[in-house]
Design a protein around this motif. Structure first.
Motif, PDB file in Angstrom:
ATOM      1  N   THR A 154      28.030   0.744 -13.817  1.00 32.58           N
ATOM      2  CA  THR A 154      28.757  -0.523 -13.954  1.00 32.58           C
ATOM      3  C   THR A 154      28.991  -1.126 -12.583  1.00 32.58           C
ATOM      4  N   THR A 155      28.670  -2.389 -12.442  1.00 29.67           N
ATOM      5  CA  THR A 155      28.907  -3.109 -11.197  1.00 29.67           C
ATOM      6  C   THR A 155      29.534  -4.467 -11.521  1.00 29.67           C
ATOM      7  N   ARG A 156      30.033  -5.110 -10.486  1.00 28.12           N
ATOM      8  CA  ARG A 156      30.608  -6.433 -10.684  1.00 28.12           C
ATOM      9  C   ARG A 156      30.169  -7.354  -9.568  1.00 28.12           C
ATOM     10  N   ASP A 157      29.995  -8.614  -9.938  1.00 30.72           N
ATOM     11  CA  ASP A 157      29.673  -9.657  -8.973  1.00 30.72           C
ATOM     12  C   ASP A 157      30.729 -10.738  -9.141  1.00 30.72           C
ATOM     13  N   ASN A 158      31.733 -10.686  -8.318  1.00 31.99           N
ATOM     14  CA  ASN A 158      32.846 -11.627  -8.466  1.00 31.99           C
ATOM     15  C   ASN A 158      32.402 -13.069  -8.220  1.00 31.99           C
TER      16      ASN A 158
ATOM     17  N   TYR B 253      28.306  -6.076 -14.900  1.00 31.22           N
ATOM     18  CA  TYR B 253      27.046  -5.602 -15.453  1.00 31.22           C
ATOM     19  C   TYR B 253      27.148  -4.139 -15.863  1.00 31.22           C
ATOM     20  N   LEU B 254      26.394  -3.791 -16.896  1.00 31.55           N
ATOM     21  CA  LEU B 254      26.253  -2.400 -17.308  1.00 31.55           C
ATOM     22  C   LEU B 254      24.756  -2.088 -17.312  1.00 31.55           C
ATOM     23  N   GLN B 255      24.312  -1.359 -16.299  1.00 29.15           N
ATOM     24  CA  GLN B 255      22.924  -0.940 -16.209  1.00 29.15           C
ATOM     25  C   GLN B 255      22.776   0.363 -16.966  1.00 29.15           C
ATOM     26  N   MET B 256      21.900   0.354 -17.954  1.00 29.08           N
ATOM     27  CA  MET B 256      21.731   1.522 -18.814  1.00 29.08           C
ATOM     28  C   MET B 256      20.304   2.043 -18.654  1.00 29.08           C
ATOM     29  N   ASN B 257      20.184   3.261 -18.156  1.00 28.36           N
ATOM     30  CA  ASN B 257      18.883   3.889 -17.957  1.00 28.36           C
ATOM     31  C   ASN B 257      18.757   5.130 -18.845  1.00 28.36           C
ATOM     32  N   SER B 258      17.548   5.594 -18.997  1.00 29.54           N
ATOM     33  CA  SER B 258      17.283   6.811 -19.793  1.00 29.54           C
ATOM     34  C   SER B 258      17.961   6.729 -21.149  1.00 29.54           C
ATOM     35  N   LEU B 259      17.787   5.612 -21.805  1.00 35.81           N
ATOM     36  CA  LEU B 259      18.480   5.379 -23.069  1.00 35.81           C
ATOM     37  C   LEU B 259      18.005   6.340 -24.145  1.00 35.81           C
TER      38      LEU B 259
ATOM     39  N   GLY C  27      38.780  -3.383  -7.711  1.00 32.95           N
ATOM     40  CA  GLY C  27      38.209  -3.053  -6.413  1.00 32.95           C
ATOM     41  C   GLY C  27      36.789  -2.533  -6.473  1.00 32.95           C
ATOM     42  N   GLY C  28      36.241  -2.403  -7.691  1.00 33.06           N
ATOM     43  CA  GLY C  28      34.847  -2.002  -7.839  1.00 33.06           C
ATOM     44  C   GLY C  28      34.616  -0.526  -8.107  1.00 33.06           C
ATOM     45  N   TYR C  29      35.696   0.223  -8.311  1.00 33.52           N
ATOM     46  CA  TYR C  29      35.529   1.649  -8.640  1.00 33.52           C
ATOM     47  C   TYR C  29      35.275   1.790 -10.128  1.00 33.52           C
ATOM     48  N   ALA C  30      34.230   2.538 -10.481  1.00 34.48           N
ATOM     49  CA  ALA C  30      33.857   2.690 -11.882  1.00 34.48           C
ATOM     50  C   ALA C  30      33.955   4.135 -12.330  1.00 34.48           C
ATOM     51  N   ASN C  31      34.355   4.326 -13.578  1.00 36.71           N
ATOM     52  CA  ASN C  31      34.284   5.647 -14.187  1.00 36.71           C
ATOM     53  C   ASN C  31      33.561   5.534 -15.523  1.00 36.71           C
ATOM     54  N   TYR C  32      33.144   6.687 -16.036  1.00 32.93           N
ATOM     55  CA  TYR C  32      32.231   6.705 -17.168  1.00 32.93           C
ATOM     56  C   TYR C  32      32.581   7.800 -18.165  1.00 32.93           C
ATOM     57  N   ALA C  33      32.233   7.555 -19.410  1.00 37.38           N
ATOM     58  CA  ALA C  33      32.316   8.597 -20.423  1.00 37.38           C
ATOM     59  C   ALA C  33      31.286   9.672 -20.095  1.00 37.38           C
ATOM     60  N   ASP C  34      31.594  10.894 -20.473  1.00 34.87           N
ATOM     61  CA  ASP C  34      30.686  12.004 -20.184  1.00 34.87           C
ATOM     62  C   ASP C  34      29.310  11.772 -20.799  1.00 34.87           C
ATOM     63  N   SER C  35      29.285  11.106 -21.948  1.00 35.99           N
ATOM     64  CA  SER C  35      28.028  10.913 -22.667  1.00 35.99           C
ATOM     65  C   SER C  35      27.060   9.981 -21.931  1.00 35.99           C
TER      66      SER C  35
ATOM     67  N   ILE D 119      37.607  -4.290 -15.853  1.00 33.69           N
ATOM     68  CA  ILE D 119      36.792  -4.631 -17.023  1.00 33.69           C
ATOM     69  C   ILE D 119      36.282  -3.331 -17.636  1.00 33.69           C
ATOM     70  N   ALA D 120      36.406  -3.228 -18.931  1.00 30.45           N
ATOM     71  CA  ALA D 120      35.945  -2.030 -19.631  1.00 30.45           C
ATOM     72  C   ALA D 120      34.809  -2.383 -20.582  1.00 30.45           C
ATOM     73  N   TRP D 121      33.893  -1.450 -20.705  1.00 23.55           N
ATOM     74  CA  TRP D 121      32.819  -1.547 -21.702  1.00 23.55           C
ATOM     75  C   TRP D 121      33.116  -0.547 -22.815  1.00 23.55           C
ATOM     76  N   PHE D 122      32.961  -1.015 -24.047  1.00 22.71           N
ATOM     77  CA  PHE D 122      33.113  -0.176 -25.222  1.00 22.71           C
ATOM     78  C   PHE D 122      31.835  -0.299 -26.046  1.00 22.71           C
ATOM     79  N   ARG D 123      31.653   0.649 -26.960  1.00 25.79           N
ATOM     80  CA  ARG D 123      30.548   0.536 -27.903  1.00 25.79           C
ATOM     81  C   ARG D 123      30.989   1.093 -29.243  1.00 25.79           C
ATOM     82  N   GLN D 124      30.360   0.556 -30.274  1.00 26.19           N
ATOM     83  CA  GLN D 124      30.629   1.036 -31.620  1.00 26.19           C
ATOM     84  C   GLN D 124      29.309   1.162 -32.361  1.00 26.19           C
ATOM     85  N   ALA D 125      28.998   2.393 -32.714  1.00 27.57           N
ATOM     86  CA  ALA D 125      27.780   2.667 -33.473  1.00 27.57           C
ATOM     87  C   ALA D 125      28.075   2.514 -34.962  1.00 27.57           C
TER      88      ALA D 125
END
Length: 119
Positions: free
Chosen positions: A69-73, A79-85, A54-62, A34-40
């Protein structure tokens, strides 16, 4: 029908946190990336994060170090937990997956949820 539905967006102050959800209906997310995208506003869509089956996540540098990112099968949800927004995180966030549609790959997008970071 196969759907992804995002929720959890809203208005938050800089430095705050939000947790977005991406829930699947009509199919199981188990085993699919599952991928998360955003458009400003006025900008091209960009990839934010991707989590493997398998639950391995990678992220944009920004967002690295701030987003998780986590998953609950069992709940068929990612889920996308966003901190320090930051204000520059303001965008419509969408989730996407590609599943086996029986006669070929099927790309599924959610409708998006708006995140606004502003004081």
């Amino acid at each position: 029908q196969l759907h992804l539905v995002e929720s959890g967006g809203g208005l938050v102050q800089p430095g705050g946190s939000l947790r977005l959800s991406c829930a699947a209906s009509g199919f199981t997310l188990n085993g699919y990336a599952i991928a998360w995208f955003r458009q400003a506003p006025g900008k091209e869509r960009e990839g934010v994060s991707c989590i493997s089956g398998g639950g391995y996540a990678n992220y944009a540098d920004s967002v690295k170090g701030r987003f998780t990112t986590t998953r609950d099968n069992a709940k068929n949800t990612v889920y996308l937990q966003m901190n320090s927004l930051k204000p520059e995180d303001t965008a419509v966030y969408s989730c996407r997956t590609v599943v086996d549609g029986g006669s070929g790959d099927l790309e599924i997008w959610g409708q998006g949820t708006l995140v606004t970071v502003s004081s």
